[in-house]
Design an enzyme around this catalytic site. Structure first.
Site, PDB file in Angstrom:
ATOM      1  N   HIS A 176       3.552  -2.161 -35.140  1.00 22.37           N
ATOM      2  CA  HIS A 176       4.403  -1.748 -34.016  1.00 22.37           C
ATOM      3  C   HIS A 176       3.823  -0.629 -33.158  1.00 22.37           C
ATOM      4  O   HIS A 176       4.435  -0.234 -32.172  1.00 22.37           O
ATOM      5  CB  HIS A 176       5.780  -1.305 -34.540  1.00 22.37           C
ATOM      6  CG  HIS A 176       6.618  -2.447 -35.020  1.00 22.37           C
ATOM      7  ND1 HIS A 176       7.655  -2.983 -34.278  1.00 22.37           N
ATOM      8  CD2 HIS A 176       6.569  -3.180 -36.152  1.00 22.37           C
ATOM      9  CE1 HIS A 176       8.214  -3.974 -34.944  1.00 22.37           C
ATOM     10  NE2 HIS A 176       7.568  -4.118 -36.098  1.00 22.37           N
ATOM     11  N   ASP A 207       2.289   4.934 -26.428  1.00 22.80           N
ATOM     12  CA  ASP A 207       3.391   4.240 -27.092  1.00 22.80           C
ATOM     13  C   ASP A 207       3.002   2.777 -27.267  1.00 22.80           C
ATOM     14  O   ASP A 207       2.491   2.163 -26.319  1.00 22.80           O
ATOM     15  CB  ASP A 207       4.652   4.325 -26.210  1.00 22.80           C
ATOM     16  CG  ASP A 207       5.935   4.425 -27.028  1.00 22.80           C
ATOM     17  OD1 ASP A 207       5.951   3.905 -28.159  1.00 22.80           O
ATOM     18  OD2 ASP A 207       6.907   5.004 -26.527  1.00 22.80           O
TER      19      ASP A 207
HETATM   20  P1  ADQ Z   1       9.821   3.991 -31.563  1.00 23.25           P
HETATM   21  O1  ADQ Z   1       8.659   4.922 -31.550  1.00 23.25           O
HETATM   22  O2  ADQ Z   1      10.969   4.386 -32.389  1.00 23.25           O
HETATM   23  O3  ADQ Z   1       9.375   2.516 -31.964  1.00 23.25           O
HETATM   24  P2  ADQ Z   1      11.067   2.865 -29.076  1.00 23.25           P
HETATM   25  O4  ADQ Z   1      10.388   1.561 -28.899  1.00 23.25           O
HETATM   26  O5  ADQ Z   1      11.337   3.578 -27.799  1.00 23.25           O
HETATM   27  O6  ADQ Z   1      10.238   3.874 -29.995  1.00 23.25           O
HETATM   28  O7  ADQ Z   1      12.428   2.629 -29.815  1.00 23.25           O
HETATM   29  C1  ADQ Z   1      13.337   3.676 -30.018  1.00 23.25           C
HETATM   30  C2  ADQ Z   1      14.699   3.074 -30.357  1.00 23.25           C
HETATM   31  O8  ADQ Z   1      15.546   4.128 -30.824  1.00 23.25           O
HETATM   32  C3  ADQ Z   1      15.369   2.428 -29.167  1.00 23.25           C
HETATM   33  O9  ADQ Z   1      15.970   1.222 -29.529  1.00 23.25           O
HETATM   34  C4  ADQ Z   1      16.414   3.457 -28.735  1.00 23.25           C
HETATM   35  O10 ADQ Z   1      17.597   2.910 -28.229  1.00 23.25           O
HETATM   36  C5  ADQ Z   1      16.716   4.170 -30.048  1.00 23.25           C
HETATM   37  N1  ADQ Z   1      17.051   5.577 -29.730  1.00 23.25           N
HETATM   38  C6  ADQ Z   1      16.268   6.503 -29.168  1.00 23.25           C
HETATM   39  N2  ADQ Z   1      16.936   7.656 -28.991  1.00 23.25           N
HETATM   40  C7  ADQ Z   1      18.179   7.428 -29.447  1.00 23.25           C
HETATM   41  C8  ADQ Z   1      19.364   8.233 -29.553  1.00 23.25           C
HETATM   42  N3  ADQ Z   1      19.404   9.525 -29.158  1.00 23.25           N
HETATM   43  N4  ADQ Z   1      20.450   7.678 -30.089  1.00 23.25           N
HETATM   44  C9  ADQ Z   1      20.438   6.387 -30.510  1.00 23.25           C
HETATM   45  N5  ADQ Z   1      19.364   5.586 -30.439  1.00 23.25           N
HETATM   46  C10 ADQ Z   1      18.255   6.104 -29.921  1.00 23.25           C
HETATM   47  C11 ADQ Z   1       8.160   1.926 -32.458  1.00 23.25           C
HETATM   48  C12 ADQ Z   1       6.953   2.085 -31.554  1.00 23.25           C
HETATM   49  C13 ADQ Z   1       7.272   1.575 -30.158  1.00 23.25           C
HETATM   50  C14 ADQ Z   1       7.737   0.126 -30.239  1.00 23.25           C
HETATM   51  C15 ADQ Z   1       8.813  -0.044 -31.277  1.00 23.25           C
HETATM   52  C16 ADQ Z   1       9.133  -1.517 -31.521  1.00 23.25           C
HETATM   53  O11 ADQ Z   1       6.548   3.448 -31.508  1.00 23.25           O
HETATM   54  O12 ADQ Z   1       6.143   1.671 -29.314  1.00 23.25           O
HETATM   55  O13 ADQ Z   1       8.242  -0.265 -28.968  1.00 23.25           O
HETATM   56  O14 ADQ Z   1       8.455   0.515 -32.530  1.00 23.25           O
HETATM   57  O15 ADQ Z   1       7.997  -2.216 -31.866  1.00 23.25           O
END
Ligand code: ADQ
Length: 492
Positions: free
Chosen positions: A177, A385
């Site tokens: 990921h 990311d």
């Molecule tokens: P993450 O690094 O966790 O994922 P991201 O893809 O942005 O990053 O996902 C974060 C998730 O957490 C989102 O679904 C978001 O809604 C949720 N989230 C963030 N802040 C929040 C809050 N305050 N309250 C509730 N929910 C919150 C890793 C990789 C990414 C990749 C994903 C999926 O780092 O690059 O896109 O996996 O493969």
């Protein structure tokens, strides 16, 4: 050991379980875990059912040192949408495997923060040991007709360890990921070759982007001396491992329908009424140095400095969900962010208006979507990311089509969303300029951009991701649909 009876065909193996259970005053409270992997994989199991093998997430509360090491698995739990197999880890294992090797060696290295990487043989030893536990549990639970889907950098060795436990008829896929760095960076890791060999135990290794897949293939050729045939890797034991990019998506249909729902609309109105200004700029991240929160605050400061006419009229809201707070780098970045928010608010606050609102907490999905809908501009500016789901969630929530997205060109999702205002997140001057340009953009062109982005997000949803991934090794994977009407995360 006899196989446990299975009713489903998908076995997901990941470090993190899809929800956590906390003790509340009136009994257990079930909360969805925040983070990209859970957000992406949950809708699939909600739609098709299956088994999820994950660390039970509870090393501290029950004091795990000295547990019976022969018993590493808790009894399976049936939850609404899947069968959960929780894995027990000791405190030391969690500390070394998760907070240590995974998050202080692999995570920074793959995000190109070589200077933040720590390499500790003790931590790697426990990483191997925990990967063995996951492999054994998977071997015990999966039947030969199951597809085993291993997720992420915490479990890089599981594919090979699983293969060593005996021949399998079912296909094994690994999805990575986070970015995969160029070999010149990855080779810095003292155990880079073990990690590569571990990953190659799978039939299929997937990344978000073809660029990351390319780095992996090149690492395998250079580091292990293996041959490539087309995009496949040929292993020493005569297997062919498929390696490709499969950009992940979200459950766009579900997010859109929630964004249109009366409770979310009520919440949007509440947010706007309480704002006290005309315009809202929003950022939502896990609190992680890779998300560029500090650099973003620098851009926001410059924006207020250069545009005094915007003071009192625009609020920037940063919502950060707590993450990996036991790692010192994460505690340090949290302190720096809080200091920056305090400094900028101290500098510009006037007449009851403060430029920045900062929330350090996880929000329920409805509230998160209401914030997306309420925001005129979203800033998604990670320094690096793998993909970034927040950008896609923001786009899917723009049901009136008027929001503007400022997006880091160093996030994988930038390939999917060329219509966003793309910026280099390290260039705070350019990011501040993009903010002003986004706020000034006429409604018609906002709508045109957003419409194209919404199409992209719909066309690349999480169900298509699943189909494309398994379609690479199986002719006709099952077609899935959004499970938005299911009552989720309620324990039976
Ligand atoms: P993450 O690094 O966790 O994922 P991201 O893809 O942005 O990053 O996902 C974060 C998730 O957490 C989102 O679904 C978001 O809604 C949720 N989230 C963030 N802040 C929040 C809050 N305050 N309250 C509730 N929910 C919150 C890793 C990789 C990414 C990749 C994903 C999926 O780092 O690059 O896109 O996996 O493969």
């Amino acid at each position: 050991m006899s196989k446990e009876r299975q009713t489903s065909r998908l076995v997901v193996v990941s470090n993190r379980r899809p929800f956590t259970v906390k003790r509340g005053p009136d009994g257990p409270i079930v909360e969805k875990s925040a983070g990209g992997l859970v957000a992406a994989v949950s809708p699939l199991l909600e739609s098709m059912g299956g088994t999820w093998i994950a660390w039970d997430g509870d090393d501290v509360a029950r004091g795990r040192e000295g547990i019976d090491s022969a018993r590493t698995r808790e009894p399976a739990e049936e939850v609404d949408f899947c069968r959960l197999v929780p894995l027990r880890l000791t405190q030391r294992e969690v500390s070394n495997y998760y907070y240590g090797f995974s998050n202080r060696a692999l995570w920074p290295l793959c995000h190109l923060f070589i200077g933040r990487s720590h390499f500790d043989p003790e931590q790697f030893r426990d990483y191997v040991r925990v990967n063995e536990k996951f492999a054994q549990a998977t071997h015990d639970v999966a039947s030969s007709r199951d597809r085993v889907w291993i997720h992420d950098y915490h479990l890089a060795l599981v594919p090979q360890l699983l293969r060593e436990r005996g021949p399998r008829a079912g296909k094994v896929g690994l999805f990575w990921h986070i970015p995969f760095p160029p070999w010149d960076v990855f080779r810095v890791l003292p155990w880079s070759r073990q990690i590569l060999r571990g990953m190659l135990g799978a039939d299929l290794v997937g990344f978000h982007l073809e660029d990351y897949a390319h780095h992996f293939r090149r690492s395998v050729r250079k580091g292990l001396g293996l041959q490539q045939d087309g995009d496949d890797i040929l292993t020493e034991d005569g297997r062919r491992v498929k390696v490709a990019g499969f950009p992940i998506g979200i459950d766009a249909e579900k997010i859109e329908s929630l964004a249109n729902s009366p409770p979310v609309e009520r919440k949007v109105k509440q947010i706007r009424d309480r704002l006290g200004t005309e315009l809202l700029i929003l950022a939502v991240d896990r609190l992680d140095y890779s998300k560029g929160i500090l650099e973003r605050l620098q851009a926001v400061e410059r924006f207020y400095e250069r545009h005094p006419e915007r003071r009192g009229k625009v609020v920037f809201a940063q919502i950060a969900v707590p993450s990996r707070a036991r790692v010192e780098e994460y505690r340090a970045i949290k302190r720096s962010i809080e200091e920056a928010v305090g400094r900028i608010n101290g500098r510009f606050t006037e007449d009851g208006w403060a430029p920045i609102r900062y929330l350090y907490r996880s929000l329920p999905l409805n509230s998160l979507i209401a914030h997306y809908r309420a925001a005129d501009v979203a800033m998604v500016t990670p320094l690096r990311d793998g993909m970034n789901l927040v950008a896609m969630e923001y786009v899917a929530s723009q049901v009136d089509g008027e929001g503007v997205l400022i997006l880091s060109e160093l996030a994988g999702v930038a390939e999917l969303l060329p219509d966003a205002f793309q910026v280099n997140p390290f260039d705070y001057v350019a990011v501040a300029d993009a903010l002003e340009a986004a706020l000034s953009e006429p409604v018609e062109s906002r709508r045109r951009r957003m419409e194209r982005m919404r199409e992209q997000v719909r066309d690349h949803d999480v169900f298509g991701w699943h189909e494309r991934f398994w379609g690479a090794v199986e002719p006709e994977p099952k077609r899935l649909r959004s499970a938005s009407r299911l009552d989720l995360f309620r324990r039976k």
